[in-house]
Design an enzyme around this catalytic site. Structure first.
Site, PDB file in Angstrom:
ATOM      1  N   SER A 145      -0.692  98.638  -9.482  1.00 25.56           N
ATOM      2  CA  SER A 145       0.385  98.145 -10.340  1.00 25.56           C
ATOM      3  C   SER A 145       1.062  99.346 -10.990  1.00 25.56           C
ATOM      4  CB  SER A 145      -0.199  97.258 -11.446  1.00 25.56           C
ATOM      5  OG  SER A 145       0.780  96.986 -12.427  1.00 25.56           O
ATOM      6  N   GLN A 155      -1.458  94.233 -21.804  1.00 28.45           N
ATOM      7  CA  GLN A 155      -2.385  93.891 -20.698  1.00 28.45           C
ATOM      8  C   GLN A 155      -3.299  95.105 -20.514  1.00 28.45           C
ATOM      9  OE1 GLN A 155      -0.463  92.066 -17.076  1.00 28.45           O
ATOM     10  NE2 GLN A 155       1.337  92.069 -18.345  1.00 28.45           N
ATOM     11  N   TYR A 158      -6.446  95.061 -17.947  1.00 29.79           N
ATOM     12  CA  TYR A 158      -5.904  94.880 -16.592  1.00 29.79           C
ATOM     13  C   TYR A 158      -5.331  96.213 -16.122  1.00 29.79           C
ATOM     14  CZ  TYR A 158      -2.356  93.696 -13.066  1.00 29.79           C
ATOM     15  OH  TYR A 158      -1.570  93.673 -11.945  1.00 29.79           O
ATOM     16  N   LYS A 162      -6.528  98.855 -12.902  1.00 28.08           N
ATOM     17  CA  LYS A 162      -5.627  99.348 -11.851  1.00 28.08           C
ATOM     18  C   LYS A 162      -5.607 100.876 -11.823  1.00 28.08           C
ATOM     19  CE  LYS A 162      -4.279  95.329 -10.308  1.00 28.08           C
ATOM     20  NZ  LYS A 162      -4.476  94.927  -8.931  1.00 28.08           N
TER      21      LYS A 162
HETATM   22  P1  NAD Z   1      -1.380  85.796  -7.830  1.00 23.22           P
HETATM   23  O1  NAD Z   1      -2.042  85.402  -9.083  1.00 23.22           O
HETATM   24  O2  NAD Z   1      -0.402  84.862  -7.209  1.00 23.22           O
HETATM   25  O3  NAD Z   1      -2.443  86.178  -6.698  1.00 23.22           O
HETATM   26  C1  NAD Z   1      -3.685  86.725  -6.985  1.00 23.22           C
HETATM   27  C2  NAD Z   1      -4.613  86.399  -5.840  1.00 23.22           C
HETATM   28  O4  NAD Z   1      -5.916  86.927  -6.162  1.00 23.22           O
HETATM   29  C3  NAD Z   1      -4.775  84.901  -5.641  1.00 23.22           C
HETATM   30  O5  NAD Z   1      -4.840  84.600  -4.266  1.00 23.22           O
HETATM   31  C4  NAD Z   1      -6.111  84.603  -6.321  1.00 23.22           C
HETATM   32  O6  NAD Z   1      -6.799  83.487  -5.773  1.00 23.22           O
HETATM   33  C5  NAD Z   1      -6.861  85.900  -6.010  1.00 23.22           C
HETATM   34  N1  NAD Z   1      -7.976  86.048  -6.962  1.00 23.22           N
HETATM   35  C6  NAD Z   1      -7.907  86.208  -8.308  1.00 23.22           C
HETATM   36  N2  NAD Z   1      -9.161  86.206  -8.814  1.00 23.22           N
HETATM   37  C7  NAD Z   1     -10.005  86.074  -7.774  1.00 23.22           C
HETATM   38  C8  NAD Z   1     -11.419  85.984  -7.645  1.00 23.22           C
HETATM   39  N3  NAD Z   1     -12.229  86.003  -8.703  1.00 23.22           N
HETATM   40  N4  NAD Z   1     -11.949  85.843  -6.415  1.00 23.22           N
HETATM   41  C9  NAD Z   1     -11.158  85.806  -5.299  1.00 23.22           C
HETATM   42  N5  NAD Z   1      -9.822  85.854  -5.350  1.00 23.22           N
HETATM   43  C10 NAD Z   1      -9.264  85.982  -6.576  1.00 23.22           C
HETATM   44  O7  NAD Z   1      -0.683  87.170  -8.172  1.00 23.22           O
HETATM   45  P2  NAD Z   1       0.051  88.253  -7.270  1.00 23.22           P
HETATM   46  O8  NAD Z   1       1.209  88.704  -8.049  1.00 23.22           O
HETATM   47  O9  NAD Z   1       0.236  87.778  -5.874  1.00 23.22           O
HETATM   48  O10 NAD Z   1      -1.035  89.437  -7.311  1.00 23.22           O
HETATM   49  C11 NAD Z   1      -1.474  90.124  -6.151  1.00 23.22           C
HETATM   50  C12 NAD Z   1      -1.786  91.551  -6.525  1.00 23.22           C
HETATM   51  O11 NAD Z   1      -0.600  92.211  -6.946  1.00 23.22           O
HETATM   52  C13 NAD Z   1      -2.770  91.712  -7.676  1.00 23.22           C
HETATM   53  O12 NAD Z   1      -3.628  92.791  -7.408  1.00 23.22           O
HETATM   54  C14 NAD Z   1      -1.882  92.049  -8.847  1.00 23.22           C
HETATM   55  O13 NAD Z   1      -2.567  92.774  -9.839  1.00 23.22           O
HETATM   56  C15 NAD Z   1      -0.830  92.889  -8.158  1.00 23.22           C
HETATM   57  N6  NAD Z   1       0.405  93.019  -8.904  1.00 23.22           N
HETATM   58  C16 NAD Z   1       1.202  91.956  -9.144  1.00 23.22           C
HETATM   59  C17 NAD Z   1       2.366  92.127  -9.873  1.00 23.22           C
HETATM   60  C18 NAD Z   1       3.311  91.005 -10.185  1.00 23.22           C
HETATM   61  O14 NAD Z   1       4.254  91.199 -10.970  1.00 23.22           O
HETATM   62  N7  NAD Z   1       3.138  89.819  -9.623  1.00 23.22           N
HETATM   63  C19 NAD Z   1       2.714  93.400 -10.356  1.00 23.22           C
HETATM   64  C20 NAD Z   1       1.868  94.465 -10.084  1.00 23.22           C
HETATM   65  C21 NAD Z   1       0.713  94.265  -9.354  1.00 23.22           C
END
Ligand code: NAD
Length: 252
Positions: A145, A155, A158, A162
């Site tokens: 992230s 956050q 979190y 990362k």
């Molecule tokens: P999301 O919440 O839609 O997806 C997260 C995924 O992780 C889901 O499929 C969820 O089931 C899985 N997950 C969470 N906890 C879990 C557990 N205990 N066991 C198994 N699976 C688990 O969010 P996203 O935005 O698709 O996030 C995906 C990645 O991108 C993450 O690593 C997040 O930190 C990163 N990210 C997202 C953003 C954003 O703005 N959306 C920004 C920076 C980084």
């Protein structure tokens, strides 16, 4: 001339693949011809994602696992050990918590590190063992992230999970380079997924105005960038972070 972005003959393991960025990475990989190994916590969402991808022509297998739980991680590693070939491991599953450093309790800190960090690195170790034992010149990708680079106090832990992944990514990259295994990370900015389902229309407008490219990203923006890092197009790239944030860090 062969297209270096194609992933035919490669099999990719993707965590958190049931929705959001993980699902978009899965779709983008399948679009380049990769076979998929999907895992996530919610079995029903995972089954539906696998069915959707299969309908679109992808070959995929899936295994549900709650990555906060050691027993599930061990079962998933058992499943990985039974797979004949894994060329690519994408660590994407994570969750966030909205609290400041002084307000976060021990249980929340532990649970953030268990899911976002411990599970990620244990699976990376399993993937490394698999690739080195089978002499697979594979790759790994950690989805981190921009908060790893510019911590967000609201956050706090979190962000620190990362940052920890950014650090261990470099150690994996250095150790595994002699085996021809590349390890990188992708640091998304704000992306429209369930993680940001709390965004109001006003928040979207306000945030979009701060992003030099003028909008919040879509999961597919990360999927396509992940194809680059996990395909032969990035054959000389290891130990690095690709920031995919529409330029947000330039102004934050
Ligand atoms: P999301 O919440 O839609 O997806 C997260 C995924 O992780 C889901 O499929 C969820 O089931 C899985 N997950 C969470 N906890 C879990 C557990 N205990 N066991 C198994 N699976 C688990 O969010 P996203 O935005 O698709 O996030 C995906 C990645 O991108 C993450 O690593 C997040 O930190 C990163 N990210 C997202 C953003 C954003 O703005 N959306 C920004 C920076 C980084």
């Amino acid at each position: 001339m062969a297209d270096p972005f194609r992933m035919d003959g490669k099999t990719a393991l993707i965590t958190g693949a049931g929705r959001g960025i993980g699902k978009a990475i899965s779709k983008a990989f399948a679009g380049q011809g990769a076979e998929l190994l999907l895992t996530s916590r919610n079995e029903e969402k995972l089954r539906l994602a696998a069915r959707e991808l299969t309908t679109e022509g992808a070959k995929c297998r899936y295994f549900p696992a709650d990555l906060s739980c050691m027993e599930d991680i061990e079962k998933l590693i058992g499943w990985i050990n039974g797979i004949d070939r894994i060329d690519c491991y994408v660590n994407n599953a994570a969750f966030t918590d909205f609290s400041y450093p002084t307000q976060t309790g021990a249980e929340t800190i532990a649970s953030l590190f268990h899911t976002n960090y411990r599970a990620s690195v244990l699976l990376a170790q399993a993937a490394a063992k698999h690739m080195t034992a089978k002499d697979i010149k594979g790759c790994m990708l950690f989805v981190t992230s921009i908060n790893a680079i510019s911590a967000l106090p609201s956050q706090a832990f979190y962000s620190s999970t990362k940052a920890a992944l950014e650090s261990i990514m470099k150690s994996f990259a250095a150790e595994l380079a002699p085996y021809g295994i590349r390890v990188n990370s992708i640091a998304p900015g704000a992306i429209m997924t369930d993680m940001n389902s709390h965004f109001t229309p006003e928040k979207v407008t306000e945030l979009s105005a701060k992003i030099p490219l003028g909008c919040i990203g879509e999961p597919e923006d990360i999927g396509d960038a992940a194809v680059f890092l996990c395909s032969d197009a990035a054959r000389y790239v290891t130990g690095t972070t690709l920031v995919a944030d529409g330029g947000y860090l330039l102004r934050r």
